[in-house]
Design a protein around this motif. Structure first.
Motif, short mmCIF file in Angstrom:
data_model
loop_
_atom_site.label_atom_id
_atom_site.label_comp_id
_atom_site.label_asym_id
_atom_site.label_seq_id
_atom_site.Cartn_x
_atom_site.Cartn_y
_atom_site.Cartn_z
N THR A 276 -7.56 -0.18 11.42
CA THR A 276 -7.56 1.08 12.17
C THR A 276 -6.20 1.31 12.82
O THR A 276 -5.65 2.42 12.78
CB THR A 276 -8.67 1.08 13.24
OG1 THR A 276 -9.92 0.88 12.60
CG2 THR A 276 -8.70 2.39 14.01
N ALA A 277 -5.66 0.26 13.42
CA ALA A 277 -4.36 0.39 14.08
C ALA A 277 -3.26 0.69 13.06
O ALA A 277 -2.39 1.54 13.31
CB ALA A 277 -4.04 -0.89 14.86
N LEU A 278 -3.29 0.03 11.92
CA LEU A 278 -2.29 0.31 10.88
C LEU A 278 -2.40 1.76 10.41
O LEU A 278 -1.39 2.44 10.23
CB LEU A 278 -2.47 -0.64 9.68
CG LEU A 278 -2.04 -2.10 9.89
CD1 LEU A 278 -2.54 -2.98 8.74
CD2 LEU A 278 -0.52 -2.22 10.04
N ALA A 279 -3.63 2.24 10.23
CA ALA A 279 -3.83 3.62 9.80
C ALA A 279 -3.32 4.58 10.87
O ALA A 279 -2.71 5.62 10.56
CB ALA A 279 -5.30 3.88 9.49
N ALA A 280 -3.55 4.23 12.14
CA ALA A 280 -3.10 5.09 13.24
C ALA A 280 -1.58 5.17 13.27
O ALA A 280 -1.01 6.19 13.68
CB ALA A 280 -3.62 4.55 14.57
N ILE A 281 -0.92 4.10 12.82
CA ILE A 281 0.54 4.08 12.82
C ILE A 281 1.10 4.82 11.60
O ILE A 281 2.29 5.05 11.48
CB ILE A 281 1.05 2.61 12.90
CG1 ILE A 281 0.62 1.97 14.23
CG2 ILE A 281 2.56 2.52 12.78
CD1 ILE A 281 0.92 0.48 14.34
#
Ligand code: ADP
Ligand code: MG
Length: 266
Positions: free
Chosen positions: A27-32
């Motif tokens: 999720t964090a990678l996608a948010a970035i």
């Protein structure tokens, strides 16, 4: 990022934070801004449930991919998180060992499936593929290690952590000798850290002494919001972005990306 990084999130111990790390790092990678795919190959399907994919909404799953009935692209289900899809798991996976055990390519099923996931021009569909493994070193986990560029190991900050790690590193060596010579160690992430527990601090120290800079600077704290999020079918980052656990996973994601940049430049 233009390449594709395939990371098996693995540790033969259960309850160490594999699924939590898969969901929240993805999720964090996608948010970035990365395009991310999770492949859930744990028959328990906690990553799928934790991302709100109901059991009845899994018409195609990792079982169909491993048995050659579907491609990854066909089985990928979009999640509520933009740029994050998941290939869900179903209980059918429990029968997979028997079903494909006799076949010569039984440990390379996932690798073949991932190789075929490309856009018409040849570019990969996803910049990061995270494979959430079951808590054992079975045929499913071997498929993940056979198809991955690297292994990311979540470790709980507890007394027996190092013992489990040596066993896992032996498996990585065995995989390198045969199945996948190029398998790298992406990193080790310490999870469920409780700063009131003196032992936890000692474990962090020992793991760093043993594994050096393979251990991420980011340590994931024990945080109740993280454990609540899956029952709402949401990653912690959507459930409570401000909580310490979500912030730690965002920090981990930027560390992963920075290291990837450095690895590629080297
Ligand atoms: P695994 O996939 O390795 O079996 P999980 O990610 O499912 O482990 O985590 C095991 C349990 O611990 C789950 O109930 C999860 O919600 C909880 N948990 C994981 N990480 C944390 C954390 N940082 N803080 C609090 N609870 C956590
Ligand atoms: Mg799990």
């Amino acid at each position: 990022m233009t390449g594709q990084r395939i990371i098996a999130v693995a540790n033969q111990k259960g309850g160490v934070g594999k699924t939590t790390t898969t969901i929240n790092l993805a999720t964090a990678l996608a948010a970035i801004g990365e395009r991310v795919l999770i492949i859930d190959i744990d028959p328990q399907g906690n990553a799928s449930t934790g991302l709100g994919i109901d059991r009845k909404n899994r018409p195609l799953s990792s079982y169909d991919v491993l048995t050659g009935r579907a491609s990854l692209a066909q089985a990928a289900i979009p999640t509520a998180v933009p740029h994050l899809s998941i290939v869900a798991s179903t209980l059918d996976l429990l029968g997979i060992e028997m079903e494909i055990a006799g076949q010569p390519d039984r440990v390379l099923r996932l690798k073949r499936a991932i190789e075929h996931t490309r856009l018409p021009g040849g570019a990969p569909l996803y910049s990061y593929v995270l494979i959430d493994c079951p808590p054992s070193l079975n045929l499913l986990t071997l498929n993940a290690l056979g198809g991955a560029d690297s292994i990311l190991v979540p470790m709980q900050c507890e007394f027996f952590a190092l013992e489990g790690l040596s066993q896992l590193l032996q498996t990585v060596d065995q995989v390198r000798e045969g199945l996948n010579p190029a398998l790298e160690i992406q990193g080790i992430v310490l999870t469920m850290f409780d700063r009131r527990n003196a032992l936890a601090g000692q474990v962090v120290h020992d793991v760093r002494a043993f594994m050096g800079d393979k251990v991420y600077q980011t340590v994931i704290p024990r945080n109740v919001r993280i454990s609540e999020a899956p029952s709402h079918g949401k990653p912690a980052l959507l459930y409570d972005l401000k909580c310490a656990g979500s912030q730690a996973y965002l920090q981990l994601a930027s560390e992963v990306i920075q290291r990837e940049r450095r690895r590629k430049a080297a």
